[in-house]
Scaffold this motif. Structure first.
Motif, PDB file in Angstrom:
ATOM      1  N   GLU A 126     -77.829   2.875 -25.086  1.00  0.00           N
ATOM      2  CA  GLU A 126     -77.451   3.003 -23.684  1.00  0.00           C
ATOM      3  C   GLU A 126     -76.549   4.227 -23.574  1.00  0.00           C
ATOM      4  N   ILE A 127     -77.070   5.286 -23.019  1.00  0.00           N
ATOM      5  CA  ILE A 127     -76.401   6.589 -23.021  1.00  0.00           C
ATOM      6  C   ILE A 127     -75.506   6.700 -21.791  1.00  0.00           C
ATOM      7  N   ASP A 128     -74.251   7.022 -22.017  1.00  0.00           N
ATOM      8  CA  ASP A 128     -73.325   7.215 -20.911  1.00  0.00           C
ATOM      9  C   ASP A 128     -73.755   8.452 -20.116  1.00  0.00           C
ATOM     10  N   ALA A 129     -74.040   8.257 -18.827  1.00  0.00           N
ATOM     11  CA  ALA A 129     -74.582   9.347 -18.008  1.00  0.00           C
ATOM     12  C   ALA A 129     -73.607  10.515 -17.904  1.00  0.00           C
ATOM     13  N   ASP A 130     -72.310  10.231 -17.763  1.00  0.00           N
ATOM     14  CA  ASP A 130     -71.328  11.311 -17.628  1.00  0.00           C
ATOM     15  C   ASP A 130     -71.245  12.148 -18.897  1.00  0.00           C
ATOM     16  N   GLN A 131     -71.297  11.500 -20.062  1.00  0.00           N
ATOM     17  CA  GLN A 131     -71.267  12.250 -21.318  1.00  0.00           C
ATOM     18  C   GLN A 131     -72.523  13.094 -21.474  1.00  0.00           C
ATOM     19  N   LEU A 132     -73.669  12.522 -21.094  1.00  0.00           N
ATOM     20  CA  LEU A 132     -74.930  13.265 -21.165  1.00  0.00           C
ATOM     21  C   LEU A 132     -74.878  14.500 -20.273  1.00  0.00           C
ATOM     22  N   ILE A 133     -74.373  14.334 -19.057  1.00  0.00           N
ATOM     23  CA  ILE A 133     -74.318  15.449 -18.106  1.00  0.00           C
ATOM     24  C   ILE A 133     -73.345  16.523 -18.587  1.00  0.00           C
ATOM     25  N   GLN A 134     -72.273  16.122 -19.289  1.00  0.00           N
ATOM     26  CA  GLN A 134     -71.359  17.116 -19.873  1.00  0.00           C
ATOM     27  C   GLN A 134     -72.106  18.038 -20.835  1.00  0.00           C
ATOM     28  N   LEU A 135     -72.996  17.470 -21.632  1.00  0.00           N
ATOM     29  CA  LEU A 135     -73.784  18.282 -22.566  1.00  0.00           C
ATOM     30  C   LEU A 135     -74.738  19.193 -21.800  1.00  0.00           C
ATOM     31  N   TRP A 136     -75.361  18.668 -20.759  1.00  0.00           N
ATOM     32  CA  TRP A 136     -76.240  19.501 -19.922  1.00  0.00           C
ATOM     33  C   TRP A 136     -75.465  20.673 -19.334  1.00  0.00           C
ATOM     34  N   LEU A 137     -74.252  20.384 -18.861  1.00  0.00           N
ATOM     35  CA  LEU A 137     -73.427  21.439 -18.260  1.00  0.00           C
ATOM     36  C   LEU A 137     -73.077  22.518 -19.274  1.00  0.00           C
ATOM     37  N   ALA A 138     -72.689  22.091 -20.480  1.00  0.00           N
ATOM     38  CA  ALA A 138     -72.286  23.048 -21.509  1.00  0.00           C
ATOM     39  C   ALA A 138     -73.428  23.979 -21.888  1.00  0.00           C
ATOM     40  N   GLU A 139     -74.647  23.457 -21.874  1.00  0.00           N
ATOM     41  CA  GLU A 139     -75.808  24.297 -22.191  1.00  0.00           C
ATOM     42  C   GLU A 139     -76.284  25.096 -20.991  1.00  0.00           C
ATOM     43  N   GLY A 140     -75.714  24.833 -19.813  1.00  0.00           N
ATOM     44  CA  GLY A 140     -76.126  25.562 -18.621  1.00  0.00           C
ATOM     45  C   GLY A 140     -77.417  25.044 -18.009  1.00  0.00           C
ATOM     46  N   LEU A 141     -77.785  23.793 -18.331  1.00  0.00           N
ATOM     47  CA  LEU A 141     -79.027  23.229 -17.788  1.00  0.00           C
ATOM     48  C   LEU A 141     -78.847  22.742 -16.357  1.00  0.00           C
ATOM     49  N   VAL A 142     -77.619  22.341 -15.997  1.00  0.00           N
ATOM     50  CA  VAL A 142     -77.303  21.967 -14.615  1.00  0.00           C
ATOM     51  C   VAL A 142     -76.071  22.739 -14.184  1.00  0.00           C
ATOM     52  N   LYS A 143     -75.912  22.902 -12.869  1.00  0.00           N
ATOM     53  CA  LYS A 143     -74.803  23.699 -12.340  1.00  0.00           C
ATOM     54  C   LYS A 143     -73.565  22.860 -12.069  1.00  0.00           C
ATOM     55  N   SER A 144     -73.739  21.541 -11.891  1.00  0.00           N
ATOM     56  CA  SER A 144     -72.599  20.691 -11.560  1.00  0.00           C
ATOM     57  C   SER A 144     -72.903  19.263 -11.977  1.00  0.00           C
ATOM     58  N   ARG A 145     -71.858  18.444 -12.048  1.00  0.00           N
ATOM     59  CA  ARG A 145     -72.054  17.027 -12.349  1.00  0.00           C
ATOM     60  C   ARG A 145     -72.864  16.352 -11.244  1.00  0.00           C
ATOM     61  N   PHE A 146     -72.627  16.779 -10.003  1.00  0.00           N
ATOM     62  CA  PHE A 146     -73.380  16.210  -8.887  1.00  0.00           C
ATOM     63  C   PHE A 146     -74.878  16.461  -9.067  1.00  0.00           C
ATOM     64  N   GLU A 147     -75.248  17.700  -9.413  1.00  0.00           N
ATOM     65  CA  GLU A 147     -76.665  18.019  -9.605  1.00  0.00           C
ATOM     66  C   GLU A 147     -77.239  17.214 -10.770  1.00  0.00           C
ATOM     67  N   GLY A 148     -76.469  17.069 -11.840  1.00  0.00           N
ATOM     68  CA  GLY A 148     -76.962  16.300 -12.981  1.00  0.00           C
ATOM     69  C   GLY A 148     -77.218  14.854 -12.637  1.00  0.00           C
ATOM     70  N   ARG A 149     -76.274  14.245 -11.892  1.00  0.00           N
ATOM     71  CA  ARG A 149     -76.374  12.811 -11.593  1.00  0.00           C
ATOM     72  C   ARG A 149     -77.357  12.525 -10.472  1.00  0.00           C
ATOM     73  N   TYR A 150     -77.251  13.260  -9.367  1.00  0.00           N
ATOM     74  CA  TYR A 150     -77.979  12.884  -8.155  1.00  0.00           C
ATOM     75  C   TYR A 150     -79.250  13.695  -7.908  1.00  0.00           C
ATOM     76  N   VAL A 151     -79.495  14.694  -8.753  1.00  0.00           N
ATOM     77  CA  VAL A 151     -80.746  15.454  -8.630  1.00  0.00           C
ATOM     78  C   VAL A 151     -81.598  15.241  -9.880  1.00  0.00           C
ATOM     79  N   PHE A 152     -81.088  15.698 -11.040  1.00  0.00           N
ATOM     80  CA  PHE A 152     -81.907  15.646 -12.249  1.00  0.00           C
ATOM     81  C   PHE A 152     -82.172  14.203 -12.698  1.00  0.00           C
ATOM     82  N   LEU A 153     -81.121  13.386 -12.792  1.00  0.00           N
ATOM     83  CA  LEU A 153     -81.341  12.003 -13.220  1.00  0.00           C
ATOM     84  C   LEU A 153     -82.212  11.250 -12.218  1.00  0.00           C
ATOM     85  N   LYS A 154     -82.023  11.508 -10.939  1.00  0.00           N
ATOM     86  CA  LYS A 154     -82.841  10.837  -9.920  1.00  0.00           C
ATOM     87  C   LYS A 154     -84.315  11.187 -10.088  1.00  0.00           C
ATOM     88  N   ILE A 155     -84.603  12.449 -10.371  1.00  0.00           N
ATOM     89  CA  ILE A 155     -85.997  12.856 -10.584  1.00  0.00           C
ATOM     90  C   ILE A 155     -86.581  12.138 -11.794  1.00  0.00           C
TER      91      ILE A 155
END
Length: 608
Positions: free
Chosen positions: A422-451
């Protein structure tokens, strides 16, 4: 005479002040009304949050919460009526003394009273609700989130049998449900977990996912957490079993063990199958595993028939009823697309979410999809199990259909974690942010994860931790296996989490082209003195027994952005780590490192 004159002036002045005050109140009514609308929405938002939290957890509210919700419903209803009356009369003329002003005066008074009532009930919430954030009764059953993949007469028949065995047949103590991955074993058992008759019959219904690495102590801890019993890491297996046994005594218990891969001695879980009050339902890919767990009855899951597969495909691909008037040529092609899934529910529902809109698509578009499916070479991705090869094409197509490269990489990142984690979504999005895959936590949670959720590629569950609602991301084992293969071949990513590795793997040295390496949750004690991997961006080493980072290890990892060393006994970092000029994320929580002195890390998001 002067005294009479002064008295008259005082009366006139007082009257004028009253009129001015009343006029000010009346002219301020629009602002008060707007504030009341805001407060009504605020109250509704609080209740929606409470209800959503209760729904996800499958729990009932505490009595004080129940009474508060009931009281606020009455207040909101009254306040809405006040707003409605105000809207009907707000354009009346204001003069503070004529009959036409009466309705606005009354609205002003009612609005102020409604605002006072709302302030009072919000104060009641702050004073009466538990300070620890617990708003629900302790769980006797946790509702498992379900999809719509249960179709077909066979599944309905087996569901009815399973319900009978669990509720009515005293001779059945253990039921095993087996079949290849993705056929709907877990979905079938979730129906029992959430069944109202089951919830009313059993005092406790406990669901435990048995991961590949789970041992008895891990399962005990999960059950302790589930029934909110304090867990101590120093507990011996027999002590924990004794505590569980005392909790389960004289209570009707249903234990659901999902994805069992090795025989479990349930006595270590505080369970005795000789007790008439206890039953077990387990799922496994292996029929022999069900036998070794002494299953009295077994259900063998089957592939869907062609028509059942088409029904499930239509549910995911089209708007309800849209397929009834489908163009005959498109229908034939769409059916051929669905048949590529070979009646496999997971593949069908995942592939269906990638289909074009029916009303605006042309036959040529469906022909192209069918051609792409047939062109995917499963041999290229080295899938060993023959039964999985037929599923690879539709699952790979679902991945390929993701719109952007960043979104595809975000999905592949899930394979960096352990199976069933069970992967913590906030920790996962932090990794996405560090790699530059998402621009913000909002985009990671409510755009990418939603898709990813909408495409049936991941599931989201909301769980409470320390009084907060935490998003947990889960990926099906089959999709994770596919992601691991694609990540390795197409994205130069080596993901070996949770594989009981005791040494830094040779495969990590075999190619200097790796971009991502995940070795989390292994038993690695030592890192190599030197490690040349010129393109490496992410290195996840958390939850190992690594003692130190050698001075030469980071020197040639010039492009490293993400480094996770958490949950290791490391005491210090080498000086050479300051040369990681691109490092943006450094995770050191639960290590013995306490201070970083080097100024290099001022721009790094560093967590202890």
């Amino acid at each position: 005479m002067d005294s009479i004159s002064g008295r008259v002036k005082e009366i006139i002045s007082s009257r004028l002040q009253g009129i001015a005050k009343e006029f000010k109140r009346l002219t301020n009514v629009p602002n008060d009304a707007e504030r009341l609308r805001h407060e009504i929405d605020h109250l509704k938002g609080i209740v929606d949050h409470i209800n959503s939290r209760l729904s996800w957890k499958g729990r009932q509210p505490l009595a004080v919460v129940r009474h508060w919700i009931s009281a606020q419903e009455q207040i909101v209803k009254s306040a809405q009526e006040v707003i409605l009356q105000y809207e009907e009369n707000k354009n009346r003329r204001l003069c503070c003394c004529c009959p036409h002003c009466f309705f606005v005066k009354r609205s002003s008074r009612k609005i102020r009273n409604a605002l006072a009532e709302i302030d009072e009930i919000l104060n009641m919430k702050d004073s009466q609700f538990p300070k620890n954030g617990d708003l629900e009764e302790p769980p006797e059953t946790l509702v498992q989130p379900m999809g719509n993949e249960l179709v077909g007469a066979f599944v309905q028949e087996k569901l009815s049998e399973l319900e009978t065995w669990v509720l009515e047949d005293d001779s059945v103590r253990v039921v095993g449900v087996y079949g290849m991955p993705g056929l709907g074993k877990t979905a079938l058992v979730k129906q029992i977990n959430n069944n109202e008759k089951v919830l009313n019959f059993f005092n406790l219904v406990i669901w435990v996912t048995v991961s590949r690495e789970s041992d008895i102590s891990t399962l005990q801890r999960h059950i302790f957490e589930r029934i909110e019993l304090p867990w101590r890491s120093t507990l011996r297996i027999d002590e924990a079993a004794g505590l569980l046994q005392s909790v389960f005594k004289d209570r009707r218990l249903l234990l659901i063990l999902d994805d069992v891969r090795k025989t479990i001695d349930v006595s270590n879980l505080g369970i005795s199958l000789s007790e008439n009050t206890t039953k077990i339902v387990l799922t496994s890919t292996d029929k022999e595993m069900c036998s070794s767990m002494r299953a009295d009855k077994m259900i063998a899951m089957k592939h869907l028939t062609e028509e059942e597969g088409w029904e499930l495909f239509c549910r995911g691909a089209f708007v309800a009823g849209e397929d009834q008037n489908m163009d005959s040529e498109i229908e034939q092609l769409a059916r051929s697309v669905a048949e590529e899934c070979k009646g496999h529910p997971l593949a069908i529902k995942t592939l269906a979410r990638t289909m074009p809109q029916l009303h605006s698509s042309a036959p040529s578009e469906w022909e192209c999809i069918l051609k792409d499916l047939k062109a995917i070479d499963s041999q290229y991705y080295r899938i060993d199990e023959e039964i999985l090869k037929e599923l690879f094409a539709p699952l790979k197509h679902s991945y390929d259909a993701l719109e952007t490269e960043e979104l595809r990489l975000c999905f592949l990142y899930l394979a960096a974690y352990r199976e069933d984690e069970e992967i913590d979504a906030d920790q996962l999005i932090q990794l996405w942010l560090a790699e530059g895959l998402v621009k913000s936590r909002f985009e990671g949670r409510y755009v990418f994860l939603k898709i990813l959720v909408d495409r049936c590629l991941v599931d989201i569950e909301v769980k409470e931790e320390n009084g907060l609602d935490i998003w947990k991301v889960k990926i099906h084992d089959l999709l994770r296996d596919m992601a691991m293969h694609v990540a390795e071949i197409d994205q130069n990513s080596l993901f070996c989490a949770g594989q009981s590795l005791e040494q830094f793997p040779y495969s990590a040295f075999a190619s200097p082209q790796w971009v991502r390496i995940s070795l989390m949750h292994n038993r690695i004690s030592f890192l190599p003195g030197e490690f040349y991997c010129r393109k490496l961006v992410t290195l996840l080493l958390n939850s190992n027994t690594i003692q130190e980072v050698p001075e030469g290890f980071p020197e040639k990892l010039k492009k490293l952005k993400v480094l996770d060393l958490s949950n290791t006994p490391i005491k210090f970092l080498p000086k050479s780590i300051q040369y990681l000029n691109y490092l943006l994320y450094l995770q050191l929580s639960n290590t013995q490192i306490r201070v970083l002195h080097d100024q290099t890390f001022r721009q790094v998001e560093c967590s202890f």
